[in-house]
Design a protein around this motif. Sequence first.
Motif, short mmCIF file in Angstrom:
data_model
loop_
_atom_site.label_atom_id
_atom_site.label_comp_id
_atom_site.label_asym_id
_atom_site.label_seq_id
_atom_site.Cartn_x
_atom_site.Cartn_y
_atom_site.Cartn_z
N GLU A 23 2.34 -4.64 7.20
CA GLU A 23 0.90 -4.89 7.04
C GLU A 23 0.62 -5.58 5.71
O GLU A 23 -0.15 -6.53 5.64
N LEU A 24 1.24 -5.09 4.66
CA LEU A 24 1.06 -5.69 3.34
C LEU A 24 1.61 -7.11 3.33
O LEU A 24 0.97 -8.03 2.80
N TYR A 25 2.76 -7.33 3.94
CA TYR A 25 3.35 -8.66 4.02
C TYR A 25 2.43 -9.62 4.77
O TYR A 25 2.19 -10.75 4.31
N TYR A 26 1.91 -9.19 5.90
CA TYR A 26 1.01 -10.04 6.69
C TYR A 26 -0.23 -10.39 5.88
O TYR A 26 -0.64 -11.55 5.83
N PHE A 27 -0.83 -9.41 5.24
CA PHE A 27 -2.06 -9.63 4.48
C PHE A 27 -1.82 -10.60 3.33
O PHE A 27 -2.58 -11.55 3.14
N LYS A 28 -0.76 -10.40 2.56
CA LYS A 28 -0.51 -11.27 1.41
C LYS A 28 -0.12 -12.68 1.85
O LYS A 28 -0.53 -13.66 1.23
N THR A 29 0.63 -12.80 2.92
CA THR A 29 1.02 -14.11 3.42
C THR A 29 -0.18 -14.87 4.00
O THR A 29 -0.33 -16.06 3.75
N LYS A 30 -1.01 -14.17 4.72
CA LYS A 30 -2.20 -14.78 5.32
C LYS A 30 -3.09 -15.43 4.26
O LYS A 30 -3.65 -16.50 4.48
N HIS A 31 -3.20 -14.79 3.12
CA HIS A 31 -4.11 -15.25 2.08
C HIS A 31 -3.41 -15.96 0.92
O HIS A 31 -4.06 -16.36 -0.04
N GLY A 32 -2.08 -16.09 0.98
CA GLY A 32 -1.34 -16.77 -0.08
C GLY A 32 -1.37 -16.01 -1.39
O GLY A 32 -1.49 -16.61 -2.46
N LEU A 33 -1.28 -14.70 -1.33
CA LEU A 33 -1.35 -13.85 -2.50
C LEU A 33 0.02 -13.30 -2.86
O LEU A 33 0.94 -13.28 -2.04
N THR A 34 0.14 -12.80 -4.08
CA THR A 34 1.32 -12.05 -4.46
C THR A 34 1.15 -10.62 -3.97
O THR A 34 0.04 -10.20 -3.62
N LYS A 35 2.22 -9.87 -3.98
CA LYS A 35 2.15 -8.46 -3.57
C LYS A 35 1.19 -7.70 -4.48
O LYS A 35 0.38 -6.90 -4.01
N GLY A 36 1.26 -7.96 -5.77
CA GLY A 36 0.37 -7.28 -6.73
C GLY A 36 -1.09 -7.58 -6.48
O GLY A 36 -1.93 -6.69 -6.54
N GLN A 37 -1.41 -8.85 -6.21
CA GLN A 37 -2.79 -9.22 -5.92
C GLN A 37 -3.30 -8.52 -4.66
O GLN A 37 -4.41 -8.03 -4.62
N ALA A 38 -2.45 -8.52 -3.63
CA ALA A 38 -2.83 -7.88 -2.37
C ALA A 38 -3.09 -6.39 -2.57
O ALA A 38 -4.09 -5.85 -2.08
N LEU A 39 -2.23 -5.73 -3.31
CA LEU A 39 -2.40 -4.29 -3.56
C LEU A 39 -3.67 -4.02 -4.36
O LEU A 39 -4.38 -3.04 -4.09
N LYS A 40 -3.98 -4.87 -5.34
CA LYS A 40 -5.20 -4.68 -6.13
C LYS A 40 -6.44 -4.81 -5.26
O LYS A 40 -7.40 -4.05 -5.42
N ILE A 41 -6.44 -5.79 -4.36
CA ILE A 41 -7.59 -5.97 -3.47
C ILE A 41 -7.76 -4.75 -2.58
O ILE A 41 -8.87 -4.23 -2.43
N ILE A 42 -6.68 -4.28 -2.00
CA ILE A 42 -6.75 -3.13 -1.11
C ILE A 42 -7.16 -1.88 -1.89
O ILE A 42 -7.93 -1.06 -1.39
N GLU A 43 -6.68 -1.76 -3.11
CA GLU A 43 -7.06 -0.61 -3.95
C GLU A 43 -8.56 -0.66 -4.27
O GLU A 43 -9.25 0.35 -4.24
N ARG A 44 -9.05 -1.84 -4.58
CA ARG A 44 -10.45 -1.98 -4.98
C ARG A 44 -11.41 -1.87 -3.80
O ARG A 44 -12.45 -1.23 -3.90
N TYR A 45 -11.08 -2.49 -2.68
CA TYR A 45 -11.99 -2.54 -1.54
C TYR A 45 -11.64 -1.56 -0.44
O TYR A 45 -12.31 -1.49 0.58
N GLY A 46 -10.58 -0.81 -0.63
CA GLY A 46 -10.18 0.17 0.36
C GLY A 46 -9.46 -0.49 1.52
O GLY A 46 -9.08 -1.65 1.46
#
Length: 62
Positions: A23-46
Amino acid sequence: MADDKITRGERDRNRVAANQPYELYYFKTKHGLTKGQALKIIERYGSDRDAANKAASGLKKK
């Protein structure tokens, strides 16, 4: 729980399960993010997929 393997349906699709590697891989790849960026977004927005996608789209344009 965000990603229940037994109960499937609309509810489950509306969540991002950051603890699931695929799930994390799909989300970060879809948006062109790093793993850290993706985790921060999910942490902030749930785990709300719509809110996380919106936040990631805004981040990508910057």
